[in-house]
Motif scaffolding. Structure first.
Motif, mmCIF file in Angstrom:
data_model
loop_
_atom_site.group_PDB
_atom_site.id
_atom_site.type_symbol
_atom_site.label_atom_id
_atom_site.label_comp_id
_atom_site.label_asym_id
_atom_site.label_seq_id
_atom_site.Cartn_x
_atom_site.Cartn_y
_atom_site.Cartn_z
ATOM 1 N N GLN A 68 0.844 -1.201 0.000
ATOM 2 C CA GLN A 68 0.000 0.000 0.000
ATOM 3 C C GLN A 68 0.880 1.252 0.000
ATOM 4 O O GLN A 68 0.623 2.217 -0.715
ATOM 5 C CB GLN A 68 -0.896 0.017 1.251
ATOM 6 N N ASP A 69 1.923 1.184 0.820
ATOM 7 C CA ASP A 69 2.829 2.329 0.932
ATOM 8 C C ASP A 69 3.600 2.557 -0.372
ATOM 9 O O ASP A 69 3.681 3.680 -0.879
ATOM 10 C CB ASP A 69 3.788 2.075 2.101
ATOM 11 N N TYR A 70 4.140 1.489 -0.933
ATOM 12 C CA TYR A 70 4.855 1.589 -2.220
ATOM 13 C C TYR A 70 3.962 2.246 -3.273
ATOM 14 O O TYR A 70 4.362 3.165 -3.989
ATOM 15 C CB TYR A 70 5.206 0.202 -2.760
ATOM 16 N N LEU A 71 2.737 1.720 -3.388
ATOM 17 C CA LEU A 71 1.850 2.201 -4.446
ATOM 18 C C LEU A 71 1.443 3.650 -4.201
ATOM 19 O O LEU A 71 1.331 4.445 -5.141
ATOM 20 C CB LEU A 71 0.610 1.297 -4.557
ATOM 21 N N GLY A 72 1.247 3.996 -2.933
ATOM 22 C CA GLY A 72 0.917 5.380 -2.597
ATOM 23 C C GLY A 72 2.022 6.325 -3.042
ATOM 24 O O GLY A 72 1.763 7.379 -3.636
ATOM 25 N N ARG A 73 3.258 5.939 -2.797
ATOM 26 C CA ARG A 73 4.387 6.785 -3.210
ATOM 27 C C ARG A 73 4.466 6.896 -4.734
ATOM 28 O O ARG A 73 4.734 7.962 -5.277
ATOM 29 C CB ARG A 73 5.700 6.178 -2.707
ATOM 30 N N ILE A 74 4.282 5.783 -5.397
ATOM 31 C CA ILE A 74 4.419 5.772 -6.856
ATOM 32 C C ILE A 74 3.323 6.600 -7.524
ATOM 33 O O ILE A 74 3.560 7.306 -8.498
ATOM 34 C CB ILE A 74 4.415 4.306 -7.373
ATOM 35 N N GLY A 75 2.105 6.547 -6.963
ATOM 36 C CA GLY A 75 0.991 7.268 -7.574
ATOM 37 C C GLY A 75 0.765 8.654 -7.004
ATOM 38 O O GLY A 75 -0.051 9.410 -7.520
ATOM 39 N N GLY A 76 1.475 8.963 -5.929
ATOM 40 C CA GLY A 76 1.237 10.252 -5.281
ATOM 41 C C GLY A 76 -0.122 10.280 -4.590
ATOM 42 O O GLY A 76 -0.817 11.291 -4.585
ATOM 43 N N MET A 77 -0.480 9.143 -4.012
ATOM 44 C CA MET A 77 -1.786 9.015 -3.360
ATOM 45 C C MET A 77 -1.596 8.815 -1.851
ATOM 46 O O MET A 77 -0.580 8.278 -1.418
ATOM 47 C CB MET A 77 -2.537 7.816 -3.958
ATOM 48 N N ASP A 78 -2.598 9.208 -1.076
ATOM 49 C CA ASP A 78 -2.449 9.158 0.374
ATOM 50 C C ASP A 78 -2.796 7.805 0.987
ATOM 51 O O ASP A 78 -2.278 7.439 2.030
ATOM 52 C CB ASP A 78 -3.334 10.239 1.023
ATOM 53 N N ALA A 79 -3.701 7.087 0.348
ATOM 54 C CA ALA A 79 -4.103 5.786 0.889
ATOM 55 C C ALA A 79 -4.440 4.860 -0.263
ATOM 56 O O ALA A 79 -4.920 5.315 -1.309
ATOM 57 C CB ALA A 79 -5.307 5.944 1.810
ATOM 58 N N VAL A 80 -4.180 3.571 -0.068
ATOM 59 C CA VAL A 80 -4.368 2.596 -1.146
ATOM 60 C C VAL A 80 -5.030 1.341 -0.600
ATOM 61 O O VAL A 80 -4.625 0.833 0.451
ATOM 62 C CB VAL A 80 -3.008 2.200 -1.780
ATOM 63 N N THR A 81 -6.060 0.838 -1.298
ATOM 64 C CA THR A 81 -6.625 -0.468 -0.976
ATOM 65 C C THR A 81 -6.153 -1.479 -2.005
ATOM 66 O O THR A 81 -6.043 -1.159 -3.192
ATOM 67 C CB THR A 81 -8.166 -0.475 -0.966
ATOM 68 N N LEU A 82 -5.881 -2.698 -1.550
ATOM 69 C CA LEU A 82 -5.415 -3.746 -2.459
ATOM 70 C C LEU A 82 -6.551 -4.677 -2.888
ATOM 71 O O LEU A 82 -6.324 -5.631 -3.613
ATOM 72 C CB LEU A 82 -4.326 -4.579 -1.769
ATOM 73 N N GLN A 83 -7.760 -4.403 -2.427
ATOM 74 C CA GLN A 83 -8.835 -5.377 -2.591
ATOM 75 C C GLN A 83 -9.314 -5.652 -4.021
ATOM 76 O O GLN A 83 -9.588 -6.808 -4.353
ATOM 77 C CB GLN A 83 -10.034 -4.962 -1.743
ATOM 78 N N PRO A 84 -9.436 -4.662 -4.909
ATOM 79 C CA PRO A 84 -10.016 -4.953 -6.225
ATOM 80 C C PRO A 84 -9.208 -6.011 -7.000
ATOM 81 O O PRO A 84 -7.985 -5.884 -7.129
ATOM 82 C CB PRO A 84 -9.976 -3.599 -6.938
ATOM 83 N N PRO A 85 -9.861 -7.044 -7.519
ATOM 84 C CA PRO A 85 -9.156 -8.160 -8.145
ATOM 85 C C PRO A 85 -8.743 -7.935 -9.597
ATOM 86 O O PRO A 85 -8.183 -8.846 -10.210
ATOM 87 C CB PRO A 85 -10.159 -9.300 -8.026
ATOM 88 N N ALA A 86 -8.999 -6.757 -10.161
ATOM 89 C CA ALA A 86 -8.603 -6.483 -11.543
ATOM 90 C C ALA A 86 -8.754 -4.985 -11.784
ATOM 91 O O ALA A 86 -9.342 -4.282 -10.956
ATOM 92 C CB ALA A 86 -9.481 -7.262 -12.522
ATOM 93 N N GLY A 87 -8.256 -4.518 -12.895
ATOM 94 C CA GLY A 87 -8.349 -3.102 -13.201
ATOM 95 C C GLY A 87 -9.789 -2.610 -13.255
ATOM 96 O O GLY A 87 -10.130 -1.570 -12.684
#
Lengths: 443, 505
Positions: free
Chosen positions: B149-168
């Motif tokens: 979640q932290d990695y993806l937040g940094r890469i996207g410039g986002m404050d919080a990230v959920t990993l739940q969705p199973p596809a785009g």
């Protein structure tokens, strides 16, 4: 700007190649190719450290290694059956693993045929006419069934009926899918862990688009009156959607015979093992609803030499063609999991699959009987036949029992203040004696 | 994404007349062929179905542990020995093309090489735990989730990230539901989602599925968002604008700040479709551009195997303002050194997957990001962009618009793009996405990714050019060197036979 440009080990090419390529496109440097206005350029660092392959692997290993090693007696929709080595081996072949959706069927015959065989196995298991080649999981398959019911029963209302014991995760996903088309999700009562047919009859009126039941239920009970449920749904012109999985379907009443219009569930009960809930949604239905089916379908065609060949078909239902009028937004599905399920079924064969299903009944029955002998435990709670799992009443608070069991190396579900749920399959069967000892110790 | 004409709606999508055998030599490419497929035959047919090799019916008998009225009567399935199965599926694999087989420049799908070590990492026994385990007993899993979640937040410039969705597409559904919940919480009834005509089809389907009306936005002459049209399209009914940047033509939306301003001024949210994020790593971040919510296609950008159509994973990132709407359970580190916990955000939209998403895909993505780090991720984008521009410069087909990021859309011109694609198969490469986006005539939407070497790109260009020089008859007769010859998809759709049971009728 200084930026290290020799970073990805998975991007071939050296400085000379880069120079030649830049020359060809008429750029001085790679940065010139990024047509990004200054105010929205990112000049910072992520602060993510690079690792060697060995260290990256160790990082994952070390982190996941912090999980406790417990023998799981857990199910409730996510099951562990031994996955034959043949499944692992064949599904890992790169031609399957690293391929994409079969938009060019001439170079994707292998996967298409395997998916066609998967669909065929589900047709045999459900008795229905068609199966798609996967949804995300059982919960999203249920959500898709609900929206399908509204499309095919658009004149008769917008209520969806589900059992009061439906697992929370499934109910929440169903609610998410039901929200857009304004379907209202309501519950009907259960009795001894299965459908209370009279209660259902009271709840079922002309406004109901879909009735959902499961066999086995979330508590592992086998439904004794599914035919009555099917008749009720039929009388009131509601779609009858049944939740199950390929192991249970090998033994339990054939969904088509009890009037099911749609079967949804977890195909991943075979082929996947436990993967923190990662699954593959099963979806089968009657031919009448073919053009309303969500997801991909593989069909038979002919090639230019008039030989039989396979292709994705009826794609006009799908989002990449019909956009907002598509039957579903699903694009990436769980094709590899479907392949694994198919190979697992093929590896077992009909005898092996029926044997596995019968074991699910026998193992649960025997374990319940043994736990029932433990002082302070009554099992099973429901006076029903069971499949894989059952609930047990504990005199001690269930949370304390589960916590003590965890200390002893076992994981079970807590489903009520004095109720746990226990699941047994070929995967944890060798630990049953130790498990019974542990329960005896803590209960 | 579309790369076929609508099968049962196509006016002229039928297969060519079957030709007499033995003509393959006539059209066979003389040089540059990278790959030939296996063509397993049995009595003049291709590899038989399992059920044709053996089909056995078993009765559910008196020795069943259940009474008759709870069981089915019989079950009929193939019953083959393990060696026969091994050979069947190995033959099928020989009739399938993966990215390890050769170039796979399918535009917007980002088919790049998947490192092998991530497979081994995902196969660790510690990864195989039940999702209902207590948080205390799966601290490793929760930590890895929190880290990703932290990695993806940094890469996207986002404050919080959920990993739940199973596809785009599931990520889109999550993001649009979050947008809906946000407006609802503000007592704001907004009914429309605005989507450019060049967007992925999933955007439209997702917005409709979430109960919104879709407002399609025409592209400007330069292939980008038409600012005037945007101003006209948004208003008090606008819940969100869904946009990918770079867009599906490979073009960066240079006016993104203005776009964000227009949407935000109207009270809408800006949704980022992460399908093209591979072009931006380390160069720009959706959060910095004004996007409020986004999804990541980790299987694309962070290289996990696409598995013949999935599984993928579509984590969703949001700004701080939207974090309380994320799906449950969410994962966070507890403040007091007591490890990681699952929790339900205050105004959670609920769930979009029965459990926590496609976990093993996420493990692979984590391993990939940890392997590359800052410099590797930035390099991946740099080379993906260089490769796309280089390939675009090397082919004879006309390539309108530009400059390009990770993908470009060439035009097959007088040729039928679908036929040209079939012919490319004979040169041993997977063709690009065809006939989409519709803004370009006879589109060949091409995304080579960073995984192709200069030599491989030159081979690809040679294949494109060879096909560009060929006549319609040759293209219509293609492919000739693949496991099956051209397949008639129209007839397959007209008379759908979807299981081996249907073949018996």
């Amino acid at each position: 700007m200084t930026r290290q440009t020799s970073g990805s080990p998975y991007a071939p090419g050296d400085a000379a190649d880069t120079e030649a390529m830049l020359d060809a496109v008429g750029a001085d440097g790679v940065e010139d190719l990024f047509d990004i206005p200054e105010p929205v350029r990112f000049d910072g660092e992520f602060g993510i450290e690079a690792h060697s392959e060995r260290d990256a692997r160790r990082l994952v290993e070390r982190t996941l290694g912090r999980n406790d090693e417990l023998t799981e007696f857990m199910g409730r929709g996510h099951y562990d059956h031994y996955v034959p080595a043949l499944v692992e081996d064949l599904a890992s072949r790169q031609e399957f693993l690293t391929s994409y959706t079969q938009y060019q069927p001439e170079v994707a015959q292998g996967f298409l045929q395997a998916l066609f065989e998967y669909q065929s196995m589900l047709v045999e298991l459900t008795g229905l006419d068609v199966a798609n080649c996967s949804m995300y999981d059982a919960a999203t398959a249920l959500g898709e069934a609900a929206t399908l019911s509204q499309r095919v029963r658009s004149v008769s209302g917008d209520r969806i009926l589900v059992p009061d014991q439906l697992r929370e995760g499934k109910r929440d996903v169903l609610a998410a899918y039901a929200d857009g088309p304004d379907l209202s999700v309501e519950t009907y009562p259960t009795d001894e862990g299965t459908v209370d047919v009279e209660g259902l009859a009271d709840a079922l009126d002309g406004d109901v688009a879909m009735v959902y039941a499961e066999n086995p239920t979330v508590s592992g009970a086998i439904e004794p009156e599914l035919g009555a449920v099917g008749d009720l749904a039929d009388e009131r012109d509601a779609l009858f959607v049944l939740g199950s999985d390929p192991v249970a379907l090998a033994l339990l009443e054939r969904p088509a015979d009890v009037g099911a219009d749609v079967v949804v569930g977890e195909a991943s009960a075979l082929g996947a093992g436990t993967a923190y809930g990662m699954g593959a949604g099963l979806f089968a239905t009657r031919e009448a609803y073919l053009r309303q089916v969500p997801g991909r379908l593989v069909g038979v065609g002919e090639d230019a030499t008039e030989r039989r060949a396979f292709t994705l078909t009826l794609q006009t239902r799908e989002q990449h063609i019909r956009k907002e009028r598509a039957t579903s937004n699903i694009c990436t599905n769980q094709a590899l999991l479907a392949l694994r399920t198919a190979i697992h079924v093929a590896t077992l064969g009909p005898d092996g699959l029926v044997d596995l299903a019968e074991d699910c009944v026998v193992l649960a029955r025997d374990l319940a009987a043994r736990l029932d002998e433990v002082s302070g435990v009554r099992a099973p709670v429901n006076d029903r036949h069971h499949f894989r799992e059952f609930q047990a009443r504990t005199d001690q608070p269930a949370a304390a029992v589960a916590s003590d069991l965890e200390s002893a190396g076992f994981a079970v579900h807590v489903v009520g203040e004095h109720r746990i749920q226990v699941c047994v399959t070929d995967a944890n069967e060798p630990a049953v004696d130790r498990f019974v000892d542990a329960v005896t110790e803590v209960a | 994404m579309s790369d076929e004409t609508p099968d049962d709606a196509a006016p002229d999508g039928g297969a060519p007349e079957p030709e007499a055998g033995g003509d393959a030599e006539d059209h066979a490419p003389e040089a540059g062929t990278l790959y030939d497929q296996a063509r397993w035959t049995d009595d003049g047919e291709y590899e038989p179905l399992l059920a044709e090799k053996d089909s056995t019916e078993v009765e559910i008998g008196d020795d069943s542990p259940l009474p008759d009225d709870l069981t089915r009567d019989s079950l009929e399935l193939p019953a083959l020995a393990e060696p026969e199965l091994a050979r069947h599926y190995t033959r099928l694999s020989g009739m399938n093309y993966g990215v390890d087989s050769g170039p796979f420049p399918l535009g917007s799908c980002t088919m790049k090489y998947n490192p092998k070590f991530t497979e081994r990492a995902a196969a660790l026994p510690e990864a195989a735990v039940h999702p209902d385990r207590s948080a205390a007993s799966v601290q490793g899993t929760l930590e890895l989730q929190a880290e990703l979640q932290d990695y993806l937040g940094r890469i996207g410039g986002m404050d919080a990230v959920t990993l739940q969705p199973p596809a785009g597409a599931a990520g889109e559904f999550t993001g649009i539901r979050i947008a809906a919940a946000y407006h609802e919480a503000n007592g704001d009834d907004r009914t429309e989602v605005v989507i450019p005509d060049s967007a992925h089809g999933t955007n439209f389907a997702t917005a409709a599925m979430a109960g919104f009306d879709v407002v399609e936005l025409p592209s400007a002459e330069d292939g980008r968002v038409d600012i005037d049209a945007l101003e006209a399209a948004v208003g008090e009914d606008t819940a969100a604008l869904m946009l990918t940047n770079p867009n599906t033509l490979g073009l960066f939306e240079r006016d993104i700040e203005r776009v964000a301003e227009i949407v935000h001024d109207a009270g809408g949210l800006l949704y980022y479709d992460g399908a093209n994020l591979n072009a931006l790593l380390g160069r720009a971040r959706p959060g910095d551009m004004g996007f409020d919510v986004m999804h990541y296609n980790v299987h694309k950008t962070f290289a996990t195997p696409h598995g013949g159509g999935g599984p993928g994973a579509g984590p969703v990132g949001v700004t701080e303002e939207l974090a309380e709407f994320l799906p449950t359970p969410h994962v966070r580190e507890q403040g007091d050194d007591s490890g990681y916990e699952r929790y339900e955000p205050d105004r959670s939209i609920g769930k979009v997957h029965g459990f926590s998403g496609n976990w093993l895909v996420l493990v692979r993505a984590f391993a990939y990001i940890a392997r590359l780090g800052d410099a590797g991720l930035a390099d991946a984008s740099a080379r993906a962009v260089l490769n796309a521009n280089y390939l675009a410069s090397q082919i004879d087909y006309e390539v309108p618009y530009g400059p390009f990021h990770h993908e470009f859309v060439a035009s097959a011109g007088e040729q039928d793009a679908a036929d040209a694609a079939k012919r490319m198969l004979d040169y041993g490469v997977h063709p690009p996405t065809t006939k989409w986006p519709e803004i370009v005539d006879e589109a060949l939407m091409t995304e080579p990714t960073e995984a192709e070497s200069r030599g491989s790109l030159d081979d690809l260009a040679a294949a494109f050019d060879a096909v560009a020089a060929e006549d319609d008859a040759t293209l219509e007769a293609a492919p000739e060197r693949t496991a099956a010859r051209r397949i008639d998809q129209v007839t397959a759709a007209r008379d759908p036979r979807l299981s081996w049971h249907a073949l018996e009728d």
